[in-house]
Write an enzyme that holds these catalytic residues in place. Structure first.
Site, short mmCIF file in Angstrom:
data_model
loop_
_atom_site.label_atom_id
_atom_site.label_comp_id
_atom_site.label_asym_id
_atom_site.label_seq_id
_atom_site.Cartn_x
_atom_site.Cartn_y
_atom_site.Cartn_z
N ARG A 226 -50.06 15.25 7.99
CA ARG A 226 -48.98 14.75 8.85
C ARG A 226 -47.81 15.72 8.68
O ARG A 226 -47.15 15.72 7.66
CB ARG A 226 -48.61 13.32 8.43
CG ARG A 226 -47.21 12.92 8.83
CD ARG A 226 -46.94 11.46 8.74
NE ARG A 226 -46.95 10.88 7.40
CZ ARG A 226 -46.00 11.06 6.47
NH1 ARG A 226 -44.98 11.85 6.67
NH2 ARG A 226 -46.10 10.46 5.31
N HIS A 230 -43.29 10.08 8.42
CA HIS A 230 -44.19 8.93 8.67
C HIS A 230 -43.83 8.26 9.99
O HIS A 230 -44.70 7.89 10.77
CB HIS A 230 -44.07 7.93 7.52
CG HIS A 230 -44.79 6.65 7.79
ND1 HIS A 230 -46.15 6.55 7.74
CD2 HIS A 230 -44.33 5.43 8.17
CE1 HIS A 230 -46.51 5.31 8.06
NE2 HIS A 230 -45.42 4.61 8.33
N TYR A 239 -39.88 12.73 -0.76
CA TYR A 239 -41.07 12.54 -1.61
C TYR A 239 -42.06 13.69 -1.59
O TYR A 239 -43.07 13.65 -2.27
CB TYR A 239 -41.77 11.22 -1.26
CG TYR A 239 -42.13 11.06 0.22
CD1 TYR A 239 -43.27 11.66 0.75
CD2 TYR A 239 -41.32 10.32 1.07
CE1 TYR A 239 -43.58 11.53 2.08
CE2 TYR A 239 -41.63 10.17 2.42
CZ TYR A 239 -42.77 10.77 2.92
OH TYR A 239 -43.08 10.63 4.25
C1 LIG Z 1 -51.34 -4.63 6.49
C2 LIG Z 1 -50.17 -3.68 6.46
N1 LIG Z 1 -49.59 -3.37 5.29
C3 LIG Z 1 -48.53 -2.52 5.25
C4 LIG Z 1 -48.03 -2.00 6.41
C5 LIG Z 1 -46.84 -1.03 6.36
N2 LIG Z 1 -47.36 0.34 6.58
C6 LIG Z 1 -47.30 0.90 7.80
S1 LIG Z 1 -48.03 2.42 7.81
C7 LIG Z 1 -48.36 2.35 6.17
C8 LIG Z 1 -49.07 3.50 5.49
C9 LIG Z 1 -50.40 3.79 6.05
O1 LIG Z 1 -50.89 5.01 5.57
P1 LIG Z 1 -52.26 5.62 6.09
O2 LIG Z 1 -53.29 4.56 6.20
O3 LIG Z 1 -52.57 6.79 5.25
O4 LIG Z 1 -51.93 6.06 7.59
P2 LIG Z 1 -50.85 7.14 8.11
O5 LIG Z 1 -49.58 6.38 8.36
O6 LIG Z 1 -50.72 8.18 7.06
O7 LIG Z 1 -51.39 7.66 9.39
C10 LIG Z 1 -47.93 1.15 5.63
C11 LIG Z 1 -48.08 0.77 4.21
C12 LIG Z 1 -48.65 -2.36 7.63
N3 LIG Z 1 -48.25 -1.86 8.80
N4 LIG Z 1 -49.73 -3.19 7.62
#
Ligand SMILES: Cc1ncc(C[n+]2csc(CCOP(=O)(O)OP(=O)(O)O)c2C)c(N)n1
Ligand SMILES: [Mg+2]
Length: 320
Positions: A226, A230, A239
């Protein structure tokens, strides 16, 4: 689809992504999750699908999937606008589910769809998009186990972009990789260079064909990065290091594809992308508010009493 077409789609995704960030900064979109750096993983995997029989389940960062599926991008961005729940496009016709903001939520949906496809013997294959962070959600393990036991036609497409917001992959995944987990469920697992669009097409095509032929599910772990924050509310400088970002900038998947094409092909793709951006920007800015009752209209086919009560309360209290 050849490299010229794949690059063209990746470039549209890159330029629309930039435009979406600009629209957020200008106050038109409330929030957005940038996809920069993941275009090859998204476009390459979606390009391997049959648009009549297969079905993709994207998450919030999968603009490149929407582009490659040929979805109306104004309709798609309407979801980010927050005025329409599932986007102003037809998911059934587009073979693209409304994007899911629940981490891991796409995975259970895809497995359920794949079970239906198997029971109906449609020959369709589901692909579910999720991240390295999502791979440690309980739902994802249950869905993988279920899919493997029933040998369902589903591709678990994990984009390992190094981070789950501020948490690095090594704090989500022990044992080396997400792909390595597949063996424990009894299915195929492959790691692919997620910034090499042709390699992604090839790996996904193989997984889709396996699913279609009754060979069961596959985990594909596309190693990517990425490049941006985020979301539009994040500051990755808090970070991760600039050195890390610079090292991955060298592996930019769009630049990598462009370097293999003649300059006039790249220039033509840039002109095309600029035109798409202009149309999408105008379209998004022209979208008005949706009627408030729509909050209730699409929850159930037949509304429940509780929902009707809520609607009545809303009608009495809101100035509608
Ligand atoms: C069930 C749930 N828990 C927490 C969140 C908050 N949240 C949004 S994105 C994220 C991180 C996800 O990381 P990853 O799966 O690696 O996907 P990326 O964002 O890197 O594409 C979190 C914890 C959420 N949207 N849904
Ligand atoms: Mg991630």
């Amino acid at each position: 689809m050849d490299l010229t077409e794949l690059h063209r789609l990746m470039l549209v995704a890159r330029r629309i992504d930039e435009e979406a960030i600009a629209l957020q900064r200008q106050g038109a979109l409330p929030g957005y999750a940038p996809t920069k750096g993941q275009e090859a993983a998204q476009v390459g995997s979606a390009a391997a699908l049959e648009k009549t029989r297969d079905f993709a389940f994207p998450n919030y960062r999968d603009l490149g999937v929407a582009v490659a599926m040929g979805v109306d991008l104004v309709g798609y961005l309407a979801t980010h606008l927050g005025t329409w729940h599932g986007g102003l496009y037809d998911p059934a016709a587009s073979r693209l589910a409304p994007f899911n903001a629940v981490v891991g939520g796409t995975v259970t949906h895809a497995v359920g769809w794949a079970m239906g496809a198997k029971l109906d013997d449609t020959g369709g294959v589901a692909i579910t998009y999720f991240g390295d962070g999502a791979s440690s959600q309980g739902d994802v393990h249950e869905a993988m186990n279920f899919a493997a036991v029933y040998r369902l036609p589903v591709v678990f497409f994990c984009q390992n972009n190094g981070w789950a917001i501020s948490v690095p992959t090594e704090r989500q995944v022990a044992g080396g990789s997400v792909a390595a987990r597949a063996a424990g469920y009894g299915m195929e697992g492959v790691q692919v260079d997620g910034n090499d669009v042709l390699a992604v097409v090839e790996a996904t095509r193989e997984a889709v064909e396996r699913g279609r032929a009754g060979g069961g599910p596959t985990v594909i772990e596309a190693m990517t990065y990425r490049m941006g924050p985020h979301s539009t509310s994040d500051d990755p400088g808090r970070y991760r290091t600039l050195e890390e970002e610079q090292a991955w900038a060298e592996k930019d998947p769009v630049a990598r594809a462009a370097a293999q094409l003649p300059p006039e092909v790249v220039a033509d793709a840039e002109r095309h992308a600029a035109e798409v951006v202009r149309e999408v920007r105008e379209g998004v800015l022209a979208l008005g508010d949706r009627p408030g009752e729509e909050l209730f209209s699409f929850v159930y086919r037949e509304p429940t009493k509780a929902l009707l009560d809520q609607q009545r309360t809303w009608q009495e209290s809101a100035d509608v």
